[in-house]
Design a protein around this motif. Structure first.
Motif, PDB file in Angstrom:
ATOM      1  N   ILE A  92       0.692  -1.169  -0.072  1.00  0.00           N
ATOM      2  CA  ILE A  92       0.092   0.084  -0.110  1.00  0.00           C
ATOM      3  C   ILE A  92       0.878   1.158   0.035  1.00  0.00           C
ATOM      4  O   ILE A  92       1.576   1.326   0.764  1.00  0.00           O
ATOM      5  N   TYR A  93       0.988   1.749  -1.055  1.00  0.00           N
ATOM      6  CA  TYR A  93       1.767   3.006  -1.120  1.00  0.00           C
ATOM      7  C   TYR A  93       1.373   4.206  -0.154  1.00  0.00           C
ATOM      8  O   TYR A  93       0.223   3.998   0.383  1.00  0.00           O
ATOM      9  N   PRO A  94       2.338   5.195   0.210  1.00  0.00           N
ATOM     10  CA  PRO A  94       1.938   6.164   1.050  1.00  0.00           C
ATOM     11  C   PRO A  94       0.788   6.843   0.766  1.00  0.00           C
ATOM     12  O   PRO A  94       0.528   7.101  -0.343  1.00  0.00           O
ATOM     13  N   ALA A 207       9.882   8.708  -0.722  1.00  0.00           N
ATOM     14  CA  ALA A 207       9.382  10.142  -0.624  1.00  0.00           C
ATOM     15  C   ALA A 207       8.121  10.366  -0.809  1.00  0.00           C
ATOM     16  O   ALA A 207       7.638  10.519  -2.064  1.00  0.00           O
ATOM     17  N   SER A 208       7.240  10.448   0.286  1.00  0.00           N
ATOM     18  CA  SER A 208       5.983  10.699   0.143  1.00  0.00           C
ATOM     19  C   SER A 208       5.444  12.121  -0.583  1.00  0.00           C
ATOM     20  O   SER A 208       4.400  12.094  -0.925  1.00  0.00           O
ATOM     21  N   ASN A 209       6.298  12.725  -0.607  1.00  0.00           N
ATOM     22  CA  ASN A 209       6.065  14.294  -1.210  1.00  0.00           C
ATOM     23  C   ASN A 209       5.971  14.149  -2.769  1.00  0.00           C
ATOM     24  O   ASN A 209       5.193  15.145  -3.399  1.00  0.00           O
ATOM     25  N   ASP A 227      12.968   5.010  -3.604  1.00  0.00           N
ATOM     26  CA  ASP A 227      11.820   3.943  -4.001  1.00  0.00           C
ATOM     27  C   ASP A 227      10.690   4.452  -4.684  1.00  0.00           C
ATOM     28  O   ASP A 227      10.012   3.628  -5.244  1.00  0.00           O
ATOM     29  N   ALA A 228      10.489   5.724  -4.461  1.00  0.00           N
ATOM     30  CA  ALA A 228       9.219   6.412  -5.192  1.00  0.00           C
ATOM     31  C   ALA A 228       9.262   6.292  -6.722  1.00  0.00           C
ATOM     32  O   ALA A 228       8.409   6.734  -7.240  1.00  0.00           O
TER      33      ALA A 228
END
Length: 290
Positions: A92-94, A207-209, A227-228
């Motif tokens: 599940i991605y951020p 990096a959730s940004n 990883d993003a």
């Protein structure tokens, strides 16, 4: 009495925070110093993993019914190191959770506040750690753009901005283009007002940004160290934080109005899949099957 699914985590995030308020979820807390020695350790049904795969993470993973990783790179590492089956790890991605507002309106308001021409394209950089996230590389890239009508916004904590101020004089051709914002209150509006988000990071952790920028209709460029990279296309990937092709890519996007519009639209569409509401649905579907 209905059975509660227990969850534990390495790092708390907005999805875990939301789940903790569900009646069917119980969050297991890490015990204090004494309870670790005198009590039998409890393991959660579902373990949320992010970051490095240390001994404690492996122990929790091996004892969980299901592990949630925040990207496929992390999932593959878990499977390789713990030898657990694919069925016991889900991705599940951020999550992104912000009020989406019309970009044009937000940009007009921000440009008025910062006293810049609304016709300028806005290139954004923000991070917790400027150095490891590639601030030098970001400024190098921006200083090599031939397109004229753009502004650079760098937003971060007070100390990061103060340190950066000493480096700015080296970038003569950015002097009238760069805006430094320290401890800016409404970061969501910065993302919504910006056209391009660049993160030439050296960090591996997702990096959730990147998701936030895509959700806010930004074109995104990201180094493949992170990883993003899994959610950005090949054109948006940087071979390294100092990728020499970046200035050409940026000029192409900035000059090609229709191309930029299309990239923004596609990014918004993809990132919407990772909204908090959608991720809650994904998680609840997973626990229905364990």
């Amino acid at each position: 009495m209905n059975h509660k699914t227990t969850i534990s985590y390495k790092t708390k995030n907005i999805l875990i925070d939301k789940l903790s308020h569900q009646d069917n979820i119980e969050v297991l807390r890490e015990g204090n110093f004494f309870s670790k020695f005198f009590s039998k350790k409890k393991y959660a049904d579902v373990y949320f993993h992010s970051g490095s795969l240390d001994e404690n993470s492996i122990e929790n993973i091996l004892n969980a019914k299901m592990t949630i990783a925040n990207c496929f790179s992390s999932m593959n590492e878990i499977i390789a190191k713990t030898k657990i089956s694919h069925e016991k790890v889900k991705v599940i991605y951020p999550s992104v959770d912000l009020e989406y507002k019309k970009n044009k309106d937000v940009k007009e308001k921000l440009c008025e506040e910062l006293q810049i021409d609304v016709k300028n394209k806005i290139i954004l950089f923000t991070a917790k750690n400027f150095k490891s996230s590639g601030i030098k590389e970001f400024l190098d890239i921006c200083s090599s753009i031939s397109y004229e009508n753009f502004k650079v916004i760098v937003a971060g904590e007070k100390q990061q901005i103060r340190t950066l101020q000493f480096q700015i004089p080296k970038y003569q051709n950015l002097q009238d283009k760069i805006i430094l914002l320290e401890d800016y209150k409404n970061m969501d509006d910065l993302f919504l007002a910006s056209d391009i988000f660049i993160l030439p990071t050296y960090n591996k952790t997702f990096a959730s940004n990147v998701i936030k920028a895509m959700f806010c209709r930004c074109a995104v460029f990201l180094s493949i160290n992170n990883d993003a990279k899994e959610i950005v296309d090949v054109f948006a990937s940087m071979d390294s934080p100092s990728d020499s092709s970046m200035s050409f890519k940026l000029d192409a996007v900035l000059k090609g109005k229709d191309d930029l519009k299309l990239i923004k639209k596609e990014n918004r569409k993809l990132a919407s899949e990772f909204s908090l509401a959608n991720n809650l649905l994904k998680f609840n579907a997973i626990i229905d099957n364990i």
